[in-house]
Write a protein that holds these residues in place. Structure first.
Motif, PDB file in Angstrom:
ATOM      1  N   VAL A   1       0.838  -1.199   0.000  1.00 50.84           N
ATOM      2  CA  VAL A   1       0.000   0.000   0.000  1.00 50.84           C
ATOM      3  C   VAL A   1       0.871   1.246   0.000  1.00 50.84           C
ATOM      4  CG1 VAL A   1      -1.793   1.273   1.242  1.00 50.84           C
ATOM      5  CG2 VAL A   1      -1.791  -1.242   1.282  1.00 50.84           C
TER       6      VAL A   1
ATOM      7  N   ARG B   1      -6.467   7.904  -8.384  1.00 50.71           N
ATOM      8  CA  ARG B   1      -7.066   6.800  -9.133  1.00 50.71           C
ATOM      9  C   ARG B   1      -6.233   6.433 -10.359  1.00 50.71           C
ATOM     10  NH1 ARG B   1     -11.198   3.724  -9.298  1.00 50.71           N
ATOM     11  NH2 ARG B   1     -12.269   4.775  -7.583  1.00 50.71           N
TER      12      ARG B   1
ATOM     13  N   ARG C   1      -3.485   4.315  -9.218  1.00 49.30           N
ATOM     14  CA  ARG C   1      -3.967   2.980  -8.842  1.00 49.30           C
ATOM     15  C   ARG C   1      -4.202   2.114 -10.080  1.00 49.30           C
ATOM     16  NH1 ARG C   1      -6.084   0.012  -4.790  1.00 49.30           N
ATOM     17  NH2 ARG C   1      -7.837  -1.372  -5.268  1.00 49.30           N
ATOM     18  N   CYS C   2      -4.800   2.702 -11.089  1.00 49.92           N
ATOM     19  CA  CYS C   2      -5.091   1.937 -12.304  1.00 49.92           C
ATOM     20  C   CYS C   2      -3.816   1.544 -13.048  1.00 49.92           C
ATOM     21  CB  CYS C   2      -6.000   2.751 -13.226  1.00 49.92           C
ATOM     22  SG  CYS C   2      -7.672   3.003 -12.582  1.00 49.92           S
TER      23      CYS C   2
ATOM     24  N   ALA D   1      -1.463  -1.808  -4.132  1.00 47.87           N
ATOM     25  CA  ALA D   1      -2.742  -1.387  -3.549  1.00 47.87           C
ATOM     26  C   ALA D   1      -2.650   0.110  -3.266  1.00 47.87           C
ATOM     27  CB  ALA D   1      -3.053  -2.167  -2.283  1.00 47.87           C
ATOM     28  N   VAL D   2      -2.709   0.904  -4.316  1.00 48.66           N
ATOM     29  CA  VAL D   2      -2.578   2.354  -4.181  1.00 48.66           C
ATOM     30  C   VAL D   2      -3.797   2.901  -3.448  1.00 48.66           C
ATOM     31  CG1 VAL D   2      -2.375   4.533  -5.420  1.00 48.66           C
ATOM     32  CG2 VAL D   2      -1.159   2.495  -6.244  1.00 48.66           C
ATOM     33  N   PHE D   3      -3.520   3.734  -2.438  1.00 48.01           N
ATOM     34  CA  PHE D   3      -4.585   4.244  -1.563  1.00 48.01           C
ATOM     35  C   PHE D   3      -4.789   5.739  -1.726  1.00 48.01           C
ATOM     36  CE2 PHE D   3      -5.591   6.555   2.336  1.00 48.01           C
ATOM     37  CZ  PHE D   3      -6.828   6.011   2.662  1.00 48.01           C
ATOM     38  N   ASP D   4      -6.037   6.129  -1.687  1.00 45.96           N
ATOM     39  CA  ASP D   4      -6.439   7.517  -1.489  1.00 45.96           C
ATOM     40  C   ASP D   4      -7.768   7.487  -0.752  1.00 45.96           C
ATOM     41  OD1 ASP D   4      -5.937  10.484  -2.275  1.00 45.96           O
ATOM     42  OD2 ASP D   4      -8.052  10.148  -2.759  1.00 45.96           O
TER      43      ASP D   4
ATOM     44  N   LEU E   1     -10.695   6.397  -2.532  1.00 41.40           N
ATOM     45  CA  LEU E   1     -10.665   5.004  -2.975  1.00 41.40           C
ATOM     46  C   LEU E   1     -10.776   4.033  -1.810  1.00 41.40           C
ATOM     47  CD1 LEU E   1      -7.592   5.400  -5.372  1.00 41.40           C
ATOM     48  CD2 LEU E   1     -10.010   5.561  -5.998  1.00 41.40           C
TER      49      LEU E   1
ATOM     50  N   VAL F   1     -10.131  -0.014  -1.803  1.00 38.95           N
ATOM     51  CA  VAL F   1      -8.909  -0.552  -1.207  1.00 38.95           C
ATOM     52  C   VAL F   1      -9.251  -1.546  -0.101  1.00 38.95           C
ATOM     53  CG1 VAL F   1      -6.824   0.031   0.098  1.00 38.95           C
ATOM     54  CG2 VAL F   1      -7.550   1.480  -1.812  1.00 38.95           C
TER      55      VAL F   1
ATOM     56  N   GLN G   1     -10.079  -4.853  -1.511  1.00 32.77           N
ATOM     57  CA  GLN G   1      -8.876  -5.545  -1.971  1.00 32.77           C
ATOM     58  C   GLN G   1      -8.101  -6.147  -0.803  1.00 32.77           C
ATOM     59  OE1 GLN G   1      -6.012  -3.033  -3.945  1.00 32.77           O
ATOM     60  NE2 GLN G   1      -4.586  -4.721  -4.354  1.00 32.77           N
TER      61      GLN G   1
END
Length: 353
Positions: free
Chosen positions: A11, A16, A19-20, A46-49, A52, A56, A59
């Motif tokens: 993470v 976004r 993340r994509c 697992a990119v977080f914001d 999102l 997340v 996931q």
């Protein structure tokens, strides 16, 4: 039929689009992805914001373990949403490192006060309220020498101040010189009362201020001791310039730090520090803070300044910070150690299940 390899989510913060676009190869953690895969894991980004968070969470609940690299402060964003999310994931039985509750024990400046009796400690004071700070942090105290004040949670030098007594001007008041540790800061002369008022925000949401004496050997550099669990996995050495007063007069620009030179755990100059960290200071910290070995972060670091030489002329070391939330960059040997530690933790978890 074969069992699927354990899934490990890594993470970090991004939007976004990030993340994509994220893959195991196109980010700064690619070596960690490689080493995790080499020992049989299936690591995934697992990119977080905050926007999102639901995505997340879904996931992370589907993986076996989570490794997190997110700073407590990042362009005005905090971990206010992330930490409860990670607690929920951990409660569901997933391994999370570093767990938010462990960060609150060892990854905050208050650890300097709680562990001041350990060999890395110095005269450290704690202010829990603005009133306590205003009453105790008085000119006679500053007259003994410069102090360093630190807000409890932060990164990048934010809220860390070197404070020096300047004088008492006519008409009352107390002038001090303050220098923040964040990049591009320059000294500022201000009345002590005004500075104390400026620090009021550090006491919000249960915050506090830690107060330590300024270490005169700071210009000699800082040693970062990288840890995986209770093992030293490398060192970083850097001539830091934060809190070093730049020359006055023309050209007195903010000082820039030197490069951080990475060294393996076996580097000869640091073996005394390594021994103390592994055999004395880390176990004492764990006992003091109530942290079990299985809860120690997979990767963390302790930053040391040189203290006064002892009676035999040997260097001493003063802890100035422990970093847990987002430890990076790391020594070349660290990714393999992270993978080894992850394999060990999951094996232990399966045996105790």
């Amino acid at each position: 039929m074969t069992n699927s390899p354990p899934r490990i989510a890594i993470v970090w913060r991004g939007d976004r689009d990030a993340r994509c676009a994220a893959t195991p190869q196109n980010n700064r953690f690619h070596r960690i992805f490689e080493e995790l895969a080499a020992v049989g894991f299936a690591p995934e980004p697992a990119v977080f914001d905050e926007e999102l968070a639901d995505e997340v969470l879904e996931q992370l609940l589907a993986v076996d373990a989570v490794l997190v690299w997110v700073n407590p402060l990042d362009d005005g964003k905090t971990r206010e949403i992330l930490d409860p999310l990670l607690r929920q994931v951990a409660k569901a039985g997933r391994f999370v490192s570093a767990h938010p509750d462990v960060i609150l024990k060892m990854g905050v400046k208050e650890v300097l006060y709680e562990t001041r009796h350990i060999g890395w400690g110095v005269d450290t004071r704690l202010y829990r309220t603005g009133a306590d700070f205003r009453q105790t942090f008085v000119p006679t105290f500053l007259a003994a020498g410069p102090r360093v004040l630190k807000q409890n949670r932060g990164n990048g030098g934010q809220g860390i101040w070197k404070v020096e007594f300047t004088g008492a001007p006519r008409g009352g008041g107390t002038l001090i010189s303050v220098l923040e540790a964040k990049s591009s800061s320059v000294p500022e002369t201000i009345d002590l009362s005004d500075f104390i008022s400026r620090c009021d925000t550090y006491f919000t949401e249960g915050g506090c201020i830690i107060d330590q004496p300024f270490q005169s050997r700071l210009p000699e550099g800082m040693i970062r001791c990288y840890m995986s669990g209770s093992r030293v996995v490398g060192f970083g050495q850097q001539l830091v310039k934060a809190l070093v007063t730049p020359p006055s007069g023309p050209g007195g620009e903010p000082l820039q730090p030197g490069p951080r030179m990475m060294h393996p755990a076996s580097a000869e100059p640091f073996q005394t520090l390594r021994t103390r960290m592994e055999s004395e200071w880390t176990p004492e910290m764990m006992s003091t803070l109530g942290i079990e070995a299985a809860s120690l972060p997979i990767i963390w670091d302790a930053d040391f300044l040189y203290g006064p030489p002892d009676t035999a002329g040997n260097d001493t070391y003063v802890l100035c910070e422990i970093n847990v939330s987002s430890v990076f960059a790391i020594p070349d040997e660290a990714p393999a150690e992270i993978a080894r530690a992850m394999a060990s933790r999951l094996e232990q978890s399966s045996k105790s299940a």
